[in-house]
Design a protein around this motif. Structure first.
Motif, PDB file in Angstrom:
ATOM      1  N   ASP A   1      42.488 111.900 -25.992  1.00 55.13           N
ATOM      2  CA  ASP A   1      42.714 110.451 -26.087  1.00 55.13           C
ATOM      3  C   ASP A   1      44.033 110.019 -25.451  1.00 55.13           C
ATOM      4  N   PRO A   2      45.162 110.636 -25.766  1.00 50.37           N
ATOM      5  CA  PRO A   2      46.391 110.230 -25.073  1.00 50.37           C
ATOM      6  C   PRO A   2      46.345 110.566 -23.578  1.00 50.37           C
ATOM      7  N   TYR A   3      45.687 111.690 -23.220  1.00 51.48           N
ATOM      8  CA  TYR A   3      45.563 112.053 -21.809  1.00 51.48           C
ATOM      9  C   TYR A   3      44.850 110.940 -21.053  1.00 51.48           C
ATOM     10  N   ALA A   4      43.785 110.447 -21.634  1.00 50.80           N
ATOM     11  CA  ALA A   4      43.007 109.386 -20.985  1.00 50.80           C
ATOM     12  C   ALA A   4      43.729 108.037 -21.015  1.00 50.80           C
ATOM     13  N   ALA A   5      44.708 107.891 -21.893  1.00 51.74           N
ATOM     14  CA  ALA A   5      45.370 106.600 -22.084  1.00 51.74           C
ATOM     15  C   ALA A   5      46.395 106.259 -21.005  1.00 51.74           C
ATOM     16  N   GLY A   6      46.916 107.244 -20.285  1.00 49.26           N
ATOM     17  CA  GLY A   6      47.917 106.877 -19.303  1.00 49.26           C
ATOM     18  C   GLY A   6      48.427 108.021 -18.460  1.00 49.26           C
ATOM     19  N   LYS A   7      48.966 107.641 -17.305  1.00 47.26           N
ATOM     20  CA  LYS A   7      49.464 108.618 -16.340  1.00 47.26           C
ATOM     21  C   LYS A   7      50.672 109.400 -16.869  1.00 47.26           C
ATOM     22  N   ASP A   8      51.507 108.747 -17.667  1.00 48.20           N
ATOM     23  CA  ASP A   8      52.662 109.460 -18.219  1.00 48.20           C
ATOM     24  C   ASP A   8      52.216 110.610 -19.110  1.00 48.20           C
ATOM     25  N   ASN A   9      51.205 110.358 -19.930  1.00 46.81           N
ATOM     26  CA  ASN A   9      50.665 111.407 -20.801  1.00 46.81           C
ATOM     27  C   ASN A   9      50.019 112.516 -19.974  1.00 46.81           C
ATOM     28  N   GLN A  10      49.324 112.138 -18.911  1.00 48.19           N
ATOM     29  CA  GLN A  10      48.702 113.134 -18.040  1.00 48.19           C
ATOM     30  C   GLN A  10      49.764 114.020 -17.400  1.00 48.19           C
ATOM     31  N   ALA A  11      50.839 113.385 -16.903  1.00 41.89           N
ATOM     32  CA  ALA A  11      51.926 114.151 -16.282  1.00 41.89           C
ATOM     33  C   ALA A  11      52.546 115.109 -17.291  1.00 41.89           C
ATOM     34  N   PHE A  12      52.752 114.627 -18.517  1.00 39.17           N
ATOM     35  CA  PHE A  12      53.324 115.467 -19.566  1.00 39.17           C
ATOM     36  C   PHE A  12      52.448 116.685 -19.825  1.00 39.17           C
ATOM     37  N   LEU A  13      51.164 116.463 -20.036  1.00 34.20           N
ATOM     38  CA  LEU A  13      50.270 117.578 -20.371  1.00 34.20           C
ATOM     39  C   LEU A  13      50.097 118.529 -19.195  1.00 34.20           C
ATOM     40  N   ARG A  14      50.010 118.007 -17.983  1.00 32.27           N
ATOM     41  CA  ARG A  14      49.898 118.880 -16.813  1.00 32.27           C
ATOM     42  C   ARG A  14      51.147 119.735 -16.652  1.00 32.27           C
ATOM     43  N   ALA A  15      52.299 119.122 -16.872  1.00 32.92           N
ATOM     44  CA  ALA A  15      53.546 119.890 -16.776  1.00 32.92           C
ATOM     45  C   ALA A  15      53.618 120.941 -17.885  1.00 32.92           C
ATOM     46  N   ARG A  16      53.283 120.538 -19.100  1.00 32.74           N
ATOM     47  CA  ARG A  16      53.360 121.452 -20.242  1.00 32.74           C
ATOM     48  C   ARG A  16      52.489 122.686 -20.022  1.00 32.74           C
TER      49      ARG A  16
ATOM     50  N   VAL B   1      53.736 120.152 -10.371  1.00 32.72           N
ATOM     51  CA  VAL B   1      53.935 119.443 -11.636  1.00 32.72           C
ATOM     52  C   VAL B   1      55.111 118.473 -11.554  1.00 32.72           C
ATOM     53  N   LEU B   2      55.967 118.635 -10.550  1.00 36.45           N
ATOM     54  CA  LEU B   2      57.102 117.730 -10.394  1.00 36.45           C
ATOM     55  C   LEU B   2      56.733 116.426  -9.684  1.00 36.45           C
ATOM     56  N   LYS B   3      55.615 116.422  -9.007  1.00 32.44           N
ATOM     57  CA  LYS B   3      55.240 115.268  -8.182  1.00 32.44           C
ATOM     58  C   LYS B   3      55.245 113.930  -8.937  1.00 32.44           C
ATOM     59  N   PRO B   4      54.612 113.821 -10.107  1.00 33.96           N
ATOM     60  CA  PRO B   4      54.635 112.517 -10.779  1.00 33.96           C
ATOM     61  C   PRO B   4      56.042 112.086 -11.204  1.00 33.96           C
ATOM     62  N   TYR B   5      56.880 113.046 -11.556  1.00 33.61           N
ATOM     63  CA  TYR B   5      58.246 112.727 -11.953  1.00 33.61           C
ATOM     64  C   TYR B   5      59.066 112.290 -10.738  1.00 33.61           C
TER      65      TYR B   5
END
Length: 181
Positions: A30-45, A52-56
């Motif tokens: 649910d948070p992954y689907a909710a926004g790009k920031d959450n996606q970037a966090f989970l992909r990095a984690r 993984v640095l690209k969105p940042y």
């Protein structure tokens, strides 16, 4: 009369213990689907993706090199928040150093090309320069030397700025980088 308290991690943890595997997957989805920031966090984690640095870096780039023709203004706080978000997601030293150096590069080139001035804006790259130098010198020699060379280029560009930026960067460089690197 029952006293109410602010929910804590312990309260969340208690609730999580009731979830089965499928429930936990939905909870993360649910948070992954909710926004790009959450996606970037989970992909990095989880180390998923080619970079993984690209969105940042994208956030830092947009914040420190806004489109001035569209009346966009730089946002030091949002650029720093991207680095903080990466630190929370995974915080690998080499990735952290890369983001900090990238921040310094973008801020310096923007200031040099656009002519950004103002002590408050120019103080932020100096503070980040110190953090980047600290991070860089803690890396392996090869990684360190590459980051230090990039920070040296930032230092040379900063000689065009006012407010003592060049002097501050020279002092920091001398403090963290030996002449015999």
């Amino acid at each position: 009369m029952k006293k109410t308290t602010k929910p804590s991690w312990a309260d969340i943890k208690d609730q999580l213990s009731a979830f089965d595997r499928a429930g936990l997957l939905r909870l993360v989805h649910d948070p992954y689907a909710a926004g790009k920031d959450n996606q970037a966090f989970l992909r990095a984690r989880f180390g998923i993706g080619d970079d993984v640095l690209k969105p940042y870096k994208s956030i830092i780039g947009k914040c420190l090199w806004p489109d001035v023709f569209k009346n966009q203004t730089p946002s030091v706080s949002k650029a720093k928040q991207a680095i903080s978000d990466y630190r929370k997601a995974i915080g690998r030293p080499e990735g952290l150093a890369e983001l900090q150096v990238f921040y310094c590069e973008r801020a310096a080139v923007f200031c040099d090309d656009i002519g950004m001035d103002g002590e408050a804006f120019l103080a932020a790259p100096v503070r980040m320069d110190e953090q980047a130098l600290k991070s860089a010198v803690a890396l392996s020699y090869d990684e360190r030397d590459a980051h230090v060379a990039r920070l040296d280029a930032v230092r040379r560009v900063s000689c065009n700025f006012g407010y003592g930026v060049s002097d501050d960067m020279d002092t920091l460089f001398a403090e963290y980088v030996s002449d015999d690197r």
